[in-house]
Design a protein around this motif. Structure first.
Motif, PDB file in Angstrom:
ATOM      1  N   TRP A  37      -7.376  13.174  -0.798  1.00  0.00           N
ATOM      2  CA  TRP A  37      -6.133  13.786  -1.288  1.00  0.00           C
ATOM      3  C   TRP A  37      -5.090  12.722  -1.596  1.00  0.00           C
ATOM      4  N   HIS A  38      -4.907  11.787  -0.683  1.00  0.00           N
ATOM      5  CA  HIS A  38      -3.908  10.737  -0.902  1.00  0.00           C
ATOM      6  C   HIS A  38      -4.282   9.847  -2.072  1.00  0.00           C
ATOM      7  N   LEU A  39      -5.562   9.568  -2.237  1.00  0.00           N
ATOM      8  CA  LEU A  39      -5.981   8.738  -3.361  1.00  0.00           C
ATOM      9  C   LEU A  39      -5.666   9.408  -4.696  1.00  0.00           C
ATOM     10  N   GLN A  40      -5.576  10.721  -4.687  1.00  0.00           N
ATOM     11  CA  GLN A  40      -5.266  11.451  -5.909  1.00  0.00           C
ATOM     12  C   GLN A  40      -3.774  11.702  -6.080  1.00  0.00           C
ATOM     13  N   HIS A  41      -3.050  11.909  -4.974  1.00  0.00           N
ATOM     14  CA  HIS A  41      -1.684  12.409  -5.075  1.00  0.00           C
ATOM     15  C   HIS A  41      -0.597  11.465  -4.566  1.00  0.00           C
ATOM     16  N   SER A  42      -0.939  10.343  -3.961  1.00  0.00           N
ATOM     17  CA  SER A  42       0.084   9.519  -3.317  1.00  0.00           C
ATOM     18  C   SER A  42       0.333   8.176  -3.988  1.00  0.00           C
ATOM     19  N   HIS A  43      -0.081   8.025  -5.228  1.00  0.00           N
ATOM     20  CA  HIS A  43       0.217   6.770  -5.926  1.00  0.00           C
ATOM     21  C   HIS A  43       1.707   6.712  -6.248  1.00  0.00           C
ATOM     22  N   PRO A  44       2.344   5.564  -6.020  1.00  0.00           N
ATOM     23  CA  PRO A  44       3.805   5.460  -6.179  1.00  0.00           C
ATOM     24  C   PRO A  44       4.318   5.899  -7.544  1.00  0.00           C
ATOM     25  N   GLU A  45       3.543   5.657  -8.593  1.00  0.00           N
ATOM     26  CA  GLU A  45       4.045   6.029  -9.919  1.00  0.00           C
ATOM     27  C   GLU A  45       4.229   7.534 -10.064  1.00  0.00           C
ATOM     28  N   THR A  46       3.591   8.335  -9.201  1.00  0.00           N
ATOM     29  CA  THR A  46       3.796   9.790  -9.223  1.00  0.00           C
ATOM     30  C   THR A  46       4.912  10.210  -8.268  1.00  0.00           C
ATOM     31  N   LEU A  47       5.371   9.299  -7.433  1.00  0.00           N
ATOM     32  CA  LEU A  47       6.379   9.631  -6.424  1.00  0.00           C
ATOM     33  C   LEU A  47       7.781   9.156  -6.800  1.00  0.00           C
ATOM     34  N   VAL A  48       7.869   8.115  -7.632  1.00  0.00           N
ATOM     35  CA  VAL A  48       9.162   7.484  -7.906  1.00  0.00           C
ATOM     36  C   VAL A  48       9.421   7.397  -9.407  1.00  0.00           C
ATOM     37  N   SER A  49      10.669   7.701  -9.784  1.00  0.00           N
ATOM     38  CA  SER A  49      11.111   7.513 -11.169  1.00  0.00           C
ATOM     39  C   SER A  49      12.281   6.538 -11.135  1.00  0.00           C
ATOM     40  N   TYR A  50      11.980   5.261 -11.280  1.00  0.00           N
ATOM     41  CA  TYR A  50      13.014   4.238 -11.123  1.00  0.00           C
ATOM     42  C   TYR A  50      14.112   4.328 -12.171  1.00  0.00           C
TER      43      TYR A  50
END
Length: 331
Positions: A11-24
């Motif tokens: 699950w984390h390998l699919q959903h926890s990549h930083p580019e999906t979590l942060v919009s700089y």
């Protein structure tokens, strides 16, 4: 979240990549939520890596890379928004151990290694030279014939440049302490150039109100004690009431919700009611009617300002805290 319970690593390998979590480059994404997701996902993925150290599973290398990437972005985001960050306080790791994860990531990603250097040691920069600027990206939200570019200079300050078609790049002289400050200034000038808009006053207000909001961002990872939590909430609520720009209200509403959650958390840790804290936790009087809105704001913070993976536990904690005014005859 069912798949997280049955296969957390996958699950984390699919959903926890930083580019999906942060919009700089999007200031309209809440700082609190993005920092919370990075910190929580790093801890979760690190725990999975630690549990699998003796296992030959093929996903170990991928998980380790994800853990290191999350460490880098947690550090980058803290510097991007001028947030005080202590690896030990936030992750439980000594600074040297945490930086080992960051460096493993930057050893693999040359661009991130360069960016980290510009934000820290500046071995590759003309240090203290405001004219030496590393371009970090282009504003994805601006429209029209003028492009906004962002960069970091030899003072580790955030800068922006405006470029019109057929004209050379021109960097603005002002150095900003965080990205959002640079972005607000850039969009104000972009608005002026593109439309000669009369809304420039709105941008001026937003910049002034962000200065106040940035002080709360700086303290994001600090844990407020019982009296400080109530005082911080009352102060933030008062500042929110004075905001006149749309962006200022957006930033401060997120801050007020987080401060409300801190009050509920303090009550939970003290086994006290909200009424107890409001009576004894501030130097100024706080109306009993605030108690109901406190819980509502705290729930909004959990829903919009924290990692969704934490929501069930945080909602359960909120349910356990009593308001306290109904039993005491208050309104």
């Amino acid at each position: 979240m069912r798949e997280l319970h049955t296969a957390p690593a996958a699950w984390h390998l699919q959903h926890s990549h930083p580019e999906t979590l942060v919009s700089y480059f999007d200031p309209w994404q809440p700082v609190t939520r993005q920092l919370d997701m990075l910190a929580h996902r790093f801890s979760a993925v690190k725990a999975l890596c630690d549990a699998q150290m003796d296992s030959p599973a093929t996903e170990n290398a991928e998980l380790a890379a994800l853990r290191d990437s999350l460490a880098f972005h947690l550090l980058r985001a803290s510097m991007w928004w001028q947030v005080d960050f202590s690896p030990r306080a936030v992750t439980g790791l000594q600074a040297t151990s945490f930086m080992q994860h960051v460096r493993r990531h930057t050893d693999r990603m040359v661009d991130d290694e360069t960016l980290l250097d510009v934000l820290t040691w500046q071995h590759y920069m003309h240090r203290a030279d405001s004219g030496h600027i590393m371009v970090t990206g282009v504003d994805p939200l601006c429209r029209g014939n003028t492009t906004i570019l962002y960069g970091i200079d030899g003072h580790r300050g955030f800068r922006f440049a405006l470029r019109r078609a057929g004209q050379s790049l021109s960097w603005n002289d002002i150095t900003h302490p965080d990205f959002i400050a640079a972005c607000l200034n850039a969009r104000a000038l972009h608005c002026l150039l593109e439309t000669e808009c009369t809304a420039i006053g709105e941008w001026d207000l937003a910049r002034e109100e962000h200065i106040q909001a940035s002080r709360y961002h700086t303290q994001h990872f600090r844990t407020a004690n019982q009296p400080t939590a109530v005082e911080n909430y009352a102060t933030a609520l008062e500042q929110f009431s004075r905001c006149r720009s749309r962006f200022g209200r957006f930033e401060f509403e997120s801050i007020v919700n987080k401060m409300a959650f801190s009050v509920i958390l303090a009550a939970h840790e003290q086994s006290a009611s909200i009424a107890d804290l409001l009576r004894h936790g501030a130097t100024r009087p706080v109306s009993s009617r605030v108690a109901g809105s406190l819980k509502k704001r705290a729930r909004t913070h959990v829903a919009t300002g924290t990692d969704p993976l934490r929501r069930p536990g945080l909602d359960a904690m909120l349910d356990q805290v009593e308001t306290g005014f109904a039993l005491s005859g208050g309104n």
